[in-house]
Motif scaffolding. Structure first.
Motif, mmCIF file in Angstrom:
data_model
loop_
_atom_site.group_PDB
_atom_site.id
_atom_site.type_symbol
_atom_site.label_atom_id
_atom_site.label_comp_id
_atom_site.label_asym_id
_atom_site.label_seq_id
_atom_site.Cartn_x
_atom_site.Cartn_y
_atom_site.Cartn_z
ATOM 1 N N PHE A 98 0.828 -1.211 0.000
ATOM 2 C CA PHE A 98 0.000 0.000 0.000
ATOM 3 C C PHE A 98 0.859 1.255 0.000
ATOM 4 C CE2 PHE A 98 -3.136 -2.762 2.418
ATOM 5 C CZ PHE A 98 -4.047 -2.848 1.379
ATOM 6 N N GLY A 99 0.277 2.341 -0.495
ATOM 7 C CA GLY A 99 0.877 3.653 -0.346
ATOM 8 C C GLY A 99 0.633 4.127 1.080
ATOM 9 N N ALA A 100 1.063 5.346 1.381
ATOM 10 C CA ALA A 100 0.984 5.855 2.760
ATOM 11 C C ALA A 100 -0.428 5.806 3.327
ATOM 12 C CB ALA A 100 1.541 7.273 2.825
ATOM 13 N N GLN A 101 -1.429 6.285 2.589
ATOM 14 C CA GLN A 101 -2.792 6.326 3.135
ATOM 15 C C GLN A 101 -3.398 4.933 3.255
ATOM 16 O OE1 GLN A 101 -4.260 9.075 4.511
ATOM 17 N NE2 GLN A 101 -5.693 7.552 5.270
ATOM 18 N N GLY A 102 -3.198 4.088 2.266
ATOM 19 C CA GLY A 102 -3.717 2.719 2.327
ATOM 20 C C GLY A 102 -3.086 1.925 3.460
ATOM 21 N N TRP A 103 -1.786 2.119 3.657
ATOM 22 C CA TRP A 103 -1.080 1.451 4.750
ATOM 23 C C TRP A 103 -1.614 1.922 6.094
ATOM 24 C CZ3 TRP A 103 2.782 3.633 8.118
ATOM 25 C CH2 TRP A 103 3.441 2.703 8.921
ATOM 26 N N HIS A 104 -1.774 3.248 6.222
ATOM 27 C CA HIS A 104 -2.301 3.796 7.480
ATOM 28 C C HIS A 104 -3.696 3.248 7.748
ATOM 29 C CE1 HIS A 104 -4.123 6.762 10.209
ATOM 30 N NE2 HIS A 104 -2.909 6.771 10.748
ATOM 31 N N ASP A 105 -4.528 3.164 6.716
ATOM 32 C CA ASP A 105 -5.877 2.611 6.888
ATOM 33 C C ASP A 105 -5.835 1.147 7.331
ATOM 34 O OD1 ASP A 105 -6.885 5.060 6.114
ATOM 35 O OD2 ASP A 105 -7.393 4.420 4.074
ATOM 36 N N SER A 106 -4.812 0.398 6.883
ATOM 37 C CA SER A 106 -4.737 -1.022 7.250
ATOM 38 C C SER A 106 -4.256 -1.237 8.677
ATOM 39 C CB SER A 106 -3.829 -1.782 6.271
ATOM 40 O OG SER A 106 -2.467 -1.488 6.495
ATOM 41 N N ILE A 107 -3.467 -0.318 9.243
ATOM 42 C CA ILE A 107 -2.984 -0.484 10.613
ATOM 43 C C ILE A 107 -3.840 0.247 11.631
ATOM 44 C CG2 ILE A 107 -0.602 -0.908 9.905
ATOM 45 C CD1 ILE A 107 0.056 1.984 10.784
ATOM 46 N N GLU A 108 -4.640 1.195 11.184
ATOM 47 C CA GLU A 108 -5.444 2.033 12.072
ATOM 48 C C GLU A 108 -6.367 1.250 13.010
ATOM 49 O OE1 GLU A 108 -7.159 6.437 11.274
ATOM 50 O OE2 GLU A 108 -7.866 4.866 9.921
ATOM 51 N N PRO A 109 -7.036 0.178 12.580
ATOM 52 C CA PRO A 109 -7.923 -0.551 13.498
ATOM 53 C C PRO A 109 -7.200 -1.193 14.678
ATOM 54 C CG PRO A 109 -8.421 -1.116 11.220
ATOM 55 C CD PRO A 109 -7.157 -0.315 11.211
ATOM 56 N N TYR A 110 -5.902 -1.347 14.605
ATOM 57 C CA TYR A 110 -5.132 -1.970 15.682
ATOM 58 C C TYR A 110 -4.579 -0.947 16.677
ATOM 59 C CZ TYR A 110 -5.125 -5.856 12.392
ATOM 60 O OH TYR A 110 -5.498 -6.845 11.523
ATOM 61 N N LEU A 111 -4.716 0.342 16.396
ATOM 62 C CA LEU A 111 -4.067 1.398 17.162
ATOM 63 C C LEU A 111 -5.040 2.170 18.047
ATOM 64 C CD1 LEU A 111 -1.933 2.871 14.248
ATOM 65 C CD2 LEU A 111 -1.088 1.459 16.117
ATOM 66 N N THR A 112 -4.520 2.707 19.158
ATOM 67 C CA THR A 112 -5.296 3.665 19.931
ATOM 68 C C THR A 112 -5.432 4.926 19.096
ATOM 69 O OG1 THR A 112 -3.337 4.612 20.983
ATOM 70 C CG2 THR A 112 -4.436 2.787 22.156
ATOM 71 N N ILE A 113 -6.331 5.800 19.464
ATOM 72 C CA ILE A 113 -6.549 7.034 18.705
ATOM 73 C C ILE A 113 -5.260 7.862 18.651
ATOM 74 C CG2 ILE A 113 -7.803 9.219 18.680
ATOM 75 C CD1 ILE A 113 -10.208 7.645 19.864
ATOM 76 N N ASP A 114 -4.567 7.990 19.791
ATOM 77 C CA ASP A 114 -3.322 8.774 19.819
ATOM 78 C C ASP A 114 -2.247 8.156 18.933
ATOM 79 O OD1 ASP A 114 -4.444 10.601 21.554
ATOM 80 O OD2 ASP A 114 -3.578 9.682 23.349
ATOM 81 N N ALA A 115 -2.109 6.838 18.998
ATOM 82 C CA ALA A 115 -1.097 6.166 18.169
ATOM 83 C C ALA A 115 -1.433 6.305 16.689
ATOM 84 C CB ALA A 115 -0.986 4.697 18.562
ATOM 85 N N ALA A 116 -2.726 6.209 16.347
ATOM 86 C CA ALA A 116 -3.140 6.362 14.945
ATOM 87 C C ALA A 116 -2.826 7.765 14.440
ATOM 88 C CB ALA A 116 -4.633 6.060 14.796
ATOM 89 N N GLU A 117 -3.065 8.770 15.287
ATOM 90 C CA GLU A 117 -2.759 10.148 14.892
ATOM 91 C C GLU A 117 -1.255 10.342 14.692
ATOM 92 O OE1 GLU A 117 -4.520 12.672 17.856
ATOM 93 O OE2 GLU A 117 -6.555 12.294 17.114
ATOM 94 N N SER A 118 -0.443 9.715 15.549
ATOM 95 C CA SER A 118 1.010 9.882 15.415
ATOM 96 C C SER A 118 1.553 9.175 14.170
ATOM 97 C CB SER A 118 1.734 9.387 16.661
ATOM 98 O OG SER A 118 1.661 7.986 16.762
ATOM 99 N N MET A 119 0.815 8.199 13.639
ATOM 100 C CA MET A 119 1.259 7.476 12.446
ATOM 101 C C MET A 119 0.762 8.126 11.150
ATOM 102 S SD MET A 119 3.150 4.989 13.486
ATOM 103 C CE MET A 119 3.212 3.801 12.169
ATOM 104 N N GLU A 120 -0.045 9.173 11.249
ATOM 105 C CA GLU A 120 -0.538 9.872 10.063
ATOM 106 C C GLU A 120 0.634 10.387 9.242
ATOM 107 O OE1 GLU A 120 -3.722 11.346 9.002
ATOM 108 O OE2 GLU A 120 -4.912 10.173 10.398
ATOM 109 N N GLY A 121 0.606 10.161 7.943
ATOM 110 C CA GLY A 121 1.613 10.694 7.042
ATOM 111 C C GLY A 121 2.921 9.923 7.005
#
Length: 178
Positions: A98-121
């Motif tokens: 995946f590209g950056a956004q697709g990859w982030h979307d694939s890991i996001e369900p496993y992360l806390t909200i704060d961790a997901a925000e820190s992985m943006e971009g």
């Protein structure tokens, strides 16, 4: 004083001033590239492959201490927390390319909200490994997942996020190169 001003505002003086400014900009740009959080993590985007340069020092991320009801400080994590950590690691390795956004979307369900925000971009090309090479081990609230180039350490907490109902989530990610 008059003579000094004539020298400064002569064509040679102006050339020296411009040269000093250019060298200053170059020095600042080089200093910016040497910082550990410059966004590239040692990756030359033209090559498309992560390098291991700059990955030997501790990045300081997985320092979050567990607080509240979901902590199992003296006990081992339940098996479903370890399974969730391994599933996250599999997605984090980006096997689907995946590209950056697709990859982030694939890991996001496993992360806390704060961790997901820190992985943006974050660019998935900066992931410094390609495959899981052993069994995950739990120690306190952390799960170590052995990868081909090091160990991914995930801090797990019990909770929910907008993508997942109550369950085990990754709250911090740390990487130790072998």
């Amino acid at each position: 004083m008059n003579r000094a001003l004539r020298i400064i505002f002569s064509r040679y003086g102006i050339i020296v001033i411009i040269l000093i400014l250019v060298l200053g900009v170059i020095a600042l740009a080089n200093r910016r590239q040497d910082t550990p959080l410059d966004g590239t993590n040692g990756v030359d985007s033209s090559e498309g492959a992560a390098t291991t340069e700059g990955l030997t020092e501790d990045d300081g991320f997985a320092t979050e201490e567990c607080e509240g009801d979901g902590c199992f400080t003296d006990e081992e994590l339940p098996e479903d927390a370890v399974d969730q950590a391994v599933e996250f690691a599999e997605s984090w390795l980006n096997p689907d390319g995946f590209g950056a956004q697709g990859w982030h979307d694939s890991i996001e369900p496993y992360l806390t909200i704060d961790a997901a925000e820190s992985m943006e971009g974050v660019d998935p090309a900066t992931v410094p490994a390609e495959e899981i090479v052993g069994e995950a081990t739990a120690e306190g609230m952390k799960v170590g997942v052995p990868l081909d180039t090091g160990t991914l350490t995930l801090t797990m907490v019990e909770g929910s996020n907008p993508w997942t109902e109550n369950g085990w989530l990754v709250s911090a990610i740390d990487w130790e190169q072998s």
